[in-house]
Design a protein around this motif. Structure first.
Motif, short mmCIF file in Angstrom:
data_model
loop_
_atom_site.label_atom_id
_atom_site.label_comp_id
_atom_site.label_asym_id
_atom_site.label_seq_id
_atom_site.Cartn_x
_atom_site.Cartn_y
_atom_site.Cartn_z
N ARG A 1 0.85 -1.18 0.00
CA ARG A 1 0.00 0.00 0.00
C ARG A 1 0.89 1.24 0.00
N PRO A 2 0.38 2.34 -0.53
CA PRO A 2 1.18 3.57 -0.53
C PRO A 2 1.47 4.02 0.90
N SER A 3 2.69 4.46 1.12
CA SER A 3 3.09 4.97 2.42
C SER A 3 2.69 6.44 2.54
N GLN A 4 2.38 6.87 3.76
CA GLN A 4 2.05 8.26 4.01
C GLN A 4 3.19 8.87 4.82
N PRO A 5 4.16 9.48 4.14
CA PRO A 5 5.41 9.88 4.79
C PRO A 5 5.23 10.85 5.94
N GLU A 6 4.27 11.74 5.86
CA GLU A 6 4.10 12.73 6.93
C GLU A 6 3.70 12.05 8.24
N VAL A 7 2.78 11.08 8.14
CA VAL A 7 2.32 10.36 9.33
C VAL A 7 3.45 9.54 9.94
N ILE A 8 4.20 8.83 9.10
CA ILE A 8 5.29 7.98 9.60
C ILE A 8 6.41 8.82 10.18
N ALA A 9 6.72 9.96 9.56
CA ALA A 9 7.77 10.83 10.10
C ALA A 9 7.41 11.28 11.51
N ALA A 10 6.16 11.61 11.75
CA ALA A 10 5.73 12.03 13.09
C ALA A 10 5.87 10.88 14.09
N THR A 11 5.54 9.66 13.64
CA THR A 11 5.67 8.50 14.51
C THR A 11 7.13 8.24 14.87
N LEU A 12 8.02 8.36 13.89
CA LEU A 12 9.45 8.12 14.14
C LEU A 12 10.01 9.18 15.09
N GLU A 13 9.61 10.41 14.93
CA GLU A 13 10.07 11.45 15.84
C GLU A 13 9.62 11.18 17.27
N ALA A 14 8.39 10.72 17.43
CA ALA A 14 7.89 10.41 18.77
C ALA A 14 8.68 9.27 19.39
N LYS B 1 12.13 10.51 20.50
CA LYS B 1 12.06 11.29 21.74
C LYS B 1 11.95 10.38 22.95
N GLU B 2 11.23 9.28 22.80
CA GLU B 2 11.13 8.30 23.90
C GLU B 2 12.50 7.69 24.20
N LEU B 3 13.25 7.39 23.13
CA LEU B 3 14.59 6.81 23.32
C LEU B 3 15.56 7.81 23.94
N SER B 4 15.31 9.09 23.78
CA SER B 4 16.20 10.10 24.35
C SER B 4 16.27 9.98 25.86
N ILE B 5 15.20 9.52 26.47
CA ILE B 5 15.17 9.37 27.94
C ILE B 5 16.18 8.34 28.40
N SER B 6 16.33 7.25 27.61
CA SER B 6 17.23 6.16 28.00
C SER B 6 18.61 6.29 27.37
N CYS B 7 18.85 7.37 26.64
CA CYS B 7 20.14 7.55 25.97
C CYS B 7 21.14 8.20 26.93
N THR B 8 22.09 7.41 27.38
CA THR B 8 23.15 7.89 28.26
C THR B 8 24.48 7.36 27.75
N SER B 9 25.55 7.73 28.41
CA SER B 9 26.88 7.26 28.00
C SER B 9 27.01 5.75 28.11
#
Length: 427
Positions: free
Chosen positions: A106-119, A122-130
């Protein structure tokens, strides 16, 4: 006024005859056929196949659906179970066969998926440490994929709207010409130059690996991308390998199995410099046929031919999100004009997603989830990294499989993603 006894009796008999026909066609004598998935949720097959008509919950093939082959000889459920694929609980052989053989991209909807990837990033940023560098790499890759999709939208501003208009139509019927044409021009690049407007040629920029293949068609990816044809009509994509085998999606083989067994399916390199060559049998396939996207592959043998000469590719891993690309055959290619109208149809239909609008976003359990404009005809097509590897060979990370909504398993599913078999799954 009350209806007459004759009319009432006639209506009652009509209902009885109607439901008798329904029960006969559905192959069930105790109500609608239900299926059970791994989570125990009960669903009707009709919900599995948007756009496919159903009788008492059991989908039936649309009249005239291209390539829709029903079994040539009568088989009972036990034979189907052994020779074809396992049924879900309560499924009739017909329902199981239909479930495995739908067009599912099926055709992809890039705007919707881009928003999902950004979200997700951001969730992974919480667990991103050295001490958790893996999470940091995943976060950065997701942000990068989202940024590429958004950049692709800027470069192709009409694609998101065109994809949303195209998606509801093509799975169950041919979309209106204007809709398919707009989608084609807005979201897809063409290997063969097209015309737009008053005879003005507007070729779309191809990803680097495709551009390199076009400059050197005998040694680049165009020579290893196989277009599978049945009676001269493209049906799926594949990867042609120097050992006289091709890799494609197993659902392509299942759908056209009788034609493959009759050796009436051929493969030709997208370069057009050789072939077409006959497919003569199965070399390897998954030990168990399941709905998992990771099992949707098959390796087939190519008949010996004097002009067989294919460059080598390498299988690569895709651990993080990032750009990929693919060349497939677009089924609605006739709705646009070409610089050279004398070209054969298989050449006219060769397409690739616009720059930035094809991203692998997640690798899970042997399958890739990709946000890409892969539609009908792209099944089985190899998924390439944008550039060659250190050895100079094109890198294949997977093969286009199914849309996640077709009960293909690759959890957790990303809404709007297409699934691909990871190369590491292939023998």
């Amino acid at each position: 006024m009350k209806p007459s006894v004759t009319k009432t009796w006639g209506r009652a008999m009509g209902r009885i005859i109607f439901w008798a026909v329904v029960m006969f066609l559905s192959g069930a004598s105790a109500g609608p056929v239900l299926a059970q998935n791994d989570t125990g949720r009960v669903f009707t097959p009709a919900k599995q196949f948007p756009g496919i008509p159903s009788i008492s919950g059991v989908p039936v093939p649309r009249e005239g659906l291209p390539g829709f082959d029903l079994p040539n000889t009568p088989r009972d459920g036990r034979t189907l179970d052994v020779d074809w694929f396992p049924h879900k609980d309560g499924e009739t052989p017909l329902a199981a066969w239909i479930r495995k053989n739908q067009q599912v991209q099926r055709p992809s909807q890039p705007e919707v998926i881009a928003a999902t990837l950004e979200a997700r990033a951001k969730e992974l940023s919480i667990s991103c440490t050295s001490s958790t560098l893996l999470a940091c790499k995943q976060r950065d890759a997701l942000f990068g994929a989202a940024a590429s999709l958004l950049a692709g939208i800027v470069a192709a501003p009409d694609c998101d709207t065109a994809a949303k208009a195209f998606a509801p139509h093509y799975r169950s019927a041919d979309p209106p010409e204007a809709i398919s044409r707009n989608y084609d021009m807005a979201c897809l690049g063409s290997i063969q130059p097209r015309r737009e407007g008053a005879g003005v040629e507007k070729p779309k920029t191809a990803p680097p690996i495709i551009s390199a293949g076009l400059r050197d068609p005998a040694n680049g990816i165009m020579a290893m991308i196989g277009i599978l044809e049945r009676d001269g009509n493209p049906i799926c994509g594949s990867l042609i390998r120097p050992d006289r085998t091709i890799v494609t999606a197993r659902h392509c083989y299942d759908k056209h199995r009788s034609a493959f067994e009759a050796h009436s399916v051929t493969v030709r390199p997208a370069s057009g410099l050789a072939g077409p060559w006959s497919i003569v049998g199965v070399k390897s396939k998954p030990a168990v046929d399941t709905d998992a996207a990771a099992d949707d592959w098959v390796v087939l043998n190519v008949a010996s031919a004097p002009d067989f000469a294919v460059p080598a590719s390498t299988f690569a891993a895709m651990p993080f999100a990032g750009a990929v690309t693919v060349v497939g055959h677009f089924a609605h290619f006739k709705n646009v004009d070409y610089q050279d109208e004398t070209l054969p149809g298989w050449k006219k239909g060769l397409r690739f997603p616009r720059d930035g609008l094809c991203q692998s976003v997640q690798a899970v359990r042997g399958c890739l989830q990709i946000a890409c404009q892969t539609v009908r005809g792209f099944s089985g097509a190899p998924v390439f990294l944008p550039s060659a590897g250190a050895d100079g060979k094109p890198q294949v990370v997977g093969f286009i499989s199914q849309d996640y909504s077709a009960q293909a398993k690759c959890p957790p599913a990303l809404i709007g993603a297409t699934l691909a078999v990871a190369s590491g799954q292939i023998d």
